[in-house]
Write a protein that holds these residues in place. Structure first.
Motif, PDB file in Angstrom:
ATOM      1  N   PRO A 151       0.830  -1.205   0.000  1.00 52.10           N
ATOM      2  CA  PRO A 151       0.000   0.000   0.000  1.00 52.10           C
ATOM      3  C   PRO A 151       0.868   1.260   0.000  1.00 52.10           C
ATOM      4  CG  PRO A 151      -0.715  -1.551   1.696  1.00 52.10           C
ATOM      5  CD  PRO A 151       0.608  -2.036   1.185  1.00 52.10           C
ATOM      6  N   MET A 152       0.331   2.328  -0.561  1.00 57.82           N
ATOM      7  CA  MET A 152       1.100   3.567  -0.655  1.00 57.82           C
ATOM      8  C   MET A 152       1.460   4.112   0.720  1.00 57.82           C
ATOM      9  SD  MET A 152       2.681   5.546  -2.607  1.00 57.82           S
ATOM     10  CE  MET A 152       2.127   4.745  -4.107  1.00 57.82           C
ATOM     11  N   GLY A 153       0.576   3.903   1.700  1.00 59.95           N
ATOM     12  CA  GLY A 153       0.880   4.378   3.049  1.00 59.95           C
ATOM     13  C   GLY A 153       2.087   3.688   3.645  1.00 59.95           C
ATOM     14  N   VAL A 154       2.218   2.388   3.381  1.00 61.49           N
ATOM     15  CA  VAL A 154       3.387   1.644   3.860  1.00 61.49           C
ATOM     16  C   VAL A 154       4.633   2.123   3.111  1.00 61.49           C
ATOM     17  CG1 VAL A 154       4.437  -0.644   4.073  1.00 61.49           C
ATOM     18  CG2 VAL A 154       1.982  -0.343   4.486  1.00 61.49           C
ATOM     19  N   THR A 155       4.450   2.423   1.827  1.00 62.00           N
ATOM     20  CA  THR A 155       5.569   2.969   1.048  1.00 62.00           C
ATOM     21  C   THR A 155       6.070   4.271   1.666  1.00 62.00           C
ATOM     22  OG1 THR A 155       4.724   1.981  -0.998  1.00 62.00           O
ATOM     23  CG2 THR A 155       6.279   3.789  -1.229  1.00 62.00           C
ATOM     24  N   SER A 156       5.148   5.128   2.093  1.00 59.33           N
ATOM     25  CA  SER A 156       5.562   6.391   2.710  1.00 59.33           C
ATOM     26  C   SER A 156       6.370   6.141   3.976  1.00 59.33           C
ATOM     27  CB  SER A 156       4.344   7.263   3.023  1.00 59.33           C
ATOM     28  OG  SER A 156       3.637   6.778   4.147  1.00 59.33           O
ATOM     29  N   GLU A 157       5.982   5.130   4.742  1.00 58.37           N
ATOM     30  CA  GLU A 157       6.741   4.781   5.950  1.00 58.37           C
ATOM     31  C   GLU A 157       8.144   4.292   5.581  1.00 58.37           C
ATOM     32  OE1 GLU A 157       6.024   5.415   8.889  1.00 58.37           O
ATOM     33  OE2 GLU A 157       3.844   5.507   9.121  1.00 58.37           O
ATOM     34  N   ASN A 158       8.228   3.480   4.542  1.00 54.54           N
ATOM     35  CA  ASN A 158       9.527   2.947   4.120  1.00 54.54           C
ATOM     36  C   ASN A 158      10.441   4.043   3.586  1.00 54.54           C
ATOM     37  OD1 ASN A 158       8.631   0.402   4.817  1.00 54.54           O
ATOM     38  ND2 ASN A 158       8.136  -0.220   2.729  1.00 54.54           N
ATOM     39  N   VAL A 159       9.866   4.967   2.825  1.00 54.13           N
ATOM     40  CA  VAL A 159      10.669   6.073   2.285  1.00 54.13           C
ATOM     41  C   VAL A 159      11.171   6.963   3.418  1.00 54.13           C
ATOM     42  CG1 VAL A 159      10.568   8.173   0.889  1.00 54.13           C
ATOM     43  CG2 VAL A 159       9.549   6.060   0.036  1.00 54.13           C
ATOM     44  N   ALA A 160      10.291   7.236   4.382  1.00 51.43           N
ATOM     45  CA  ALA A 160      10.701   8.068   5.519  1.00 51.43           C
ATOM     46  C   ALA A 160      11.841   7.416   6.284  1.00 51.43           C
ATOM     47  CB  ALA A 160       9.508   8.304   6.441  1.00 51.43           C
ATOM     48  N   ALA A 161      11.757   6.092   6.473  1.00 57.44           N
ATOM     49  CA  ALA A 161      12.811   5.375   7.194  1.00 57.44           C
ATOM     50  C   ALA A 161      14.111   5.364   6.399  1.00 57.44           C
ATOM     51  CB  ALA A 161      12.357   3.948   7.499  1.00 57.44           C
ATOM     52  N   ALA A 162      13.988   5.165   5.082  1.00 61.27           N
ATOM     53  CA  ALA A 162      15.186   5.073   4.241  1.00 61.27           C
ATOM     54  C   ALA A 162      15.959   6.384   4.201  1.00 61.27           C
ATOM     55  CB  ALA A 162      14.793   4.644   2.826  1.00 61.27           C
ATOM     56  N   PHE A 163      15.253   7.509   4.257  1.00 61.27           N
ATOM     57  CA  PHE A 163      15.904   8.811   4.146  1.00 61.27           C
ATOM     58  C   PHE A 163      15.990   9.549   5.480  1.00 61.27           C
ATOM     59  CE2 PHE A 163      14.639   7.862  -0.181  1.00 61.27           C
ATOM     60  CZ  PHE A 163      15.722   8.288  -0.916  1.00 61.27           C
ATOM     61  N   GLY A 164      15.647   8.873   6.544  1.00 63.25           N
ATOM     62  CA  GLY A 164      15.812   9.452   7.870  1.00 63.25           C
ATOM     63  C   GLY A 164      14.917  10.650   8.150  1.00 63.25           C
ATOM     64  N   ILE A 165      13.698  10.628   7.624  1.00 65.14           N
ATOM     65  CA  ILE A 165      12.756  11.732   7.867  1.00 65.14           C
ATOM     66  C   ILE A 165      11.834  11.320   9.010  1.00 65.14           C
ATOM     67  CG2 ILE A 165      11.037  13.265   6.834  1.00 65.14           C
ATOM     68  CD1 ILE A 165      12.156  12.457   4.093  1.00 65.14           C
ATOM     69  N   ASP A 166      12.087  11.829  10.198  1.00 56.19           N
ATOM     70  CA  ASP A 166      11.339  11.366  11.369  1.00 56.19           C
ATOM     71  C   ASP A 166       9.980  12.046  11.497  1.00 56.19           C
ATOM     72  OD1 ASP A 166      11.894  13.917  12.331  1.00 56.19           O
ATOM     73  OD2 ASP A 166      13.537  13.255  13.624  1.00 56.19           O
ATOM     74  N   ARG A 167       9.202  11.582  12.461  1.00 55.33           N
ATOM     75  CA  ARG A 167       7.843  12.089  12.665  1.00 55.33           C
ATOM     76  C   ARG A 167       7.860  13.590  12.982  1.00 55.33           C
ATOM     77  NH1 ARG A 167       2.851  10.289  15.092  1.00 55.33           N
ATOM     78  NH2 ARG A 167       1.499  12.133  15.122  1.00 55.33           N
ATOM     79  N   LYS A 168       8.777  14.025  13.802  1.00 57.39           N
ATOM     80  CA  LYS A 168       8.856  15.432  14.192  1.00 57.39           C
ATOM     81  C   LYS A 168       9.074  16.328  12.974  1.00 57.39           C
ATOM     82  CE  LYS A 168      11.320  18.515  17.406  1.00 57.39           C
ATOM     83  NZ  LYS A 168      11.930  19.422  16.423  1.00 57.39           N
ATOM     84  N   THR A 169       9.972  15.918  12.097  1.00 65.40           N
ATOM     85  CA  THR A 169      10.258  16.703  10.894  1.00 65.40           C
ATOM     86  C   THR A 169       9.028  16.801  10.007  1.00 65.40           C
ATOM     87  OG1 THR A 169      12.592  16.022  10.934  1.00 65.40           O
ATOM     88  CG2 THR A 169      11.720  16.850   8.841  1.00 65.40           C
TER      89      THR A 169
END
Length: 321
Positions: free
Chosen positions: A192-210
Motif C-alpha cells: 500500500p502507498m501508506g506503507v511505502t511512505s513509511e519505508n521512504v521516511a525510514a530510508a531517508f531518515g525523515i522522522d515524525r517530528k520533521t
C-alpha cells in the motif's frame, strides 16, 4: 565571382557581433520582406501546447468531509460543465477527454467518466477514456492529451484526475497469483502507498517530528491562502448532499471550500494524532494529502488565437522514470 564572394562574406561578417560579455553571437537584422512577409513572427512554436483553463473541486476529508457522499460522476460532471461555461468552448470541438484515476474499478470508472460527460452536456461524438499510472494518473492524462495535440490528432482536449476515497478506499480485489513469492520485485506491487511512505521516511531518515513541523507550516500557509480567497478562482462549488451516518437522512449542501486545512495546526498538535499504517510510524491524517477532482483544458498553439485571453501557460516537458 571573387567580388560576389567578397560581398557575401562582408554581409556574413556584419551579421556577426561581439556580445556584451565578449561572447561571439548573432545580431538580428530585419527581413528584406519587412513585416509584410507571408508569415507571422512568434515567440513560440505552433506545436506548443497551452493550458487554457484549470479548475477543481474542493479537497475534502475521506469518510467525514463535505464530499463523502458524492460519487465520481457528480465530481467530474460538475467540473466538466464549469470548464465549458467558463471558456465558452463548443463541446463538439473537444477532440478527446482523458481521465486519470487509480482506485476506481477500471471499466466502471471509464463508464462513470462517460456518464459525467453526458451530464455536462458533452455530445456522444466526443470520446472519453481513462488512464491509470498510480499517483501520477492525473499527470498522465495531461501528458496524453498534450502528446495528441502536439501530434495534431486534434486541437483541443480535456485532461482530468478524480478520486473519491470515501467510495473507493485502497483495496486489492480478487486473488493473488501464488508465483509472486518467486519474484521479490513483484511482491512490492502489493505494498500500500501508506506503507511505502513509511519505508521512504525510514530510508531517508525523515522522522515524525520533521514531518509534523513541515505539515504544520503547510497547513498555516494553506489557511492564510484560503482566508485571502486565493483558491476561489480555481475551485468549483459542488451542489450535493450529505447523509447523516446515524439517521440516514440526506441534507442538501453546497461545498465550496477545502475542509482538510487545519488553521491552528502546530507540530505539537499534529504529534497527538495516531499513525495510520504502522505502529510507532510517521504517517498520520495531519501530515498526509487529500484528493478530489481536477480538470485542465489544453489547446494547441496553432489554435490559441481563439482562446488568447485564457492562456495560463505552456506545457514544457513530461518524463516517466
Amino acid at each position: 565571382m571573387e567580388q560576389q564572394a567578397a560581398q557575401r562574406l562582408q554581409v556574413l561578417a556584419q551579421q556577426m557581433s561581439l556580445g556584451a560579455e565578449g561572447v561571439q553571437g548573432l545580431r538580428r537584422q530585419d527581413c528584406s520582406a519587412g513585416d509584410s512577409a507571408a508569415y507571422q513572427r512568434r515567440n513560440s512554436a505552433l506545436d506548443d501546447v497551452v493550458i487554457v483553463a484549470a479548475l477543481r473541486t474542493p479537497l475534502t476529508k475521506a469518510k467525514r468531509g463535505g464530499l463523502k457522499d458524492t460519487d465520481a460522476v457528480d465530481l467530474l460532471a460538475t467540473v466538466f460543465k464549469a470548464v465549458i461555461d467558463k471558456t465558452h468552448i463548443n463541446p463538439r470541438d473537444i477532440g478527446d477527454i482523458v481521465v486519470g484515476s487509480v482506485l476506481g474499478p477500471s471499466s466502471q470508472r471509464a463508464n462513470e467518466a462517460r456518464i459525467a460527460s453526458f451530464f455536462a452536456g458533452i455530445p456522444e461524438e466526443v470520446p472519453v477514456h481513462t488512464v491509470n499510472r498510480q499517483c501520477s494518473s492525473g499527470l498522465q492524462a495531461i501528458a496524453s492529451v498534450a502528446a495528441s495535440i502536439k501530434a495534431r490528432y486534434y486541437g483541443v482536449g480535456l485532461a482530468a484526475g478524480v478520486e473519491t476515497m470515501s467510495s473507493n478506499p485502497m483495496a486489492w480485489e480478487g486473488g493473488i497469483n501464488p508465483r509472486i513469492e518467486e519474484y521479490p520485485k513483484a511482491q512490492g506491487c502489493l505494498m500500500p502507498m501508506g506503507v511505502t511512505s513509511e519505508n521512504v521516511a525510514a530510508a531517508f531518515g525523515i522522522d515524525r517530528k520533521t514531518q509534523d513541523e513541515f505539515a504544520a507550516k503547510s497547513h498555516r500557509k494553506a489557511a492564510a491562502a484560503q482566508a485571502a480567497g486565493k483558491f476561489n478562482s480555481e475551485i468549483v462549488p459542488v451542489s450535493t448532499k450529505v447523509k447523516d451516518p446515524k439517521s440516514g437522512a440526506e441534507k442538501p449542501v453546497v461545498v465550496s471550500a477545502d475542509d482538510g486545512i487545519r488553521p491552528g495546526a502546530t507540530a505539537q498538535s499534529l504529534a497527538s494524532l495516531p499513525t495510520v499504517f504502522k505502529k510507532n510510524g510517521t504517517t498520520t491524517a495531519g501530515n498526509s494529502s487529500q484528493v478530489g477532482c481536477v480538470m485542465i483544458w489544453l489547446a494547441g498553439q496553432f489554435l490559441i488565437g481563439n482562446f488568447l485571453w485564457f492562456n495560463k501557460g505552456q506545457l514544457a516537458h513530461c518524463e516517466c522514470s
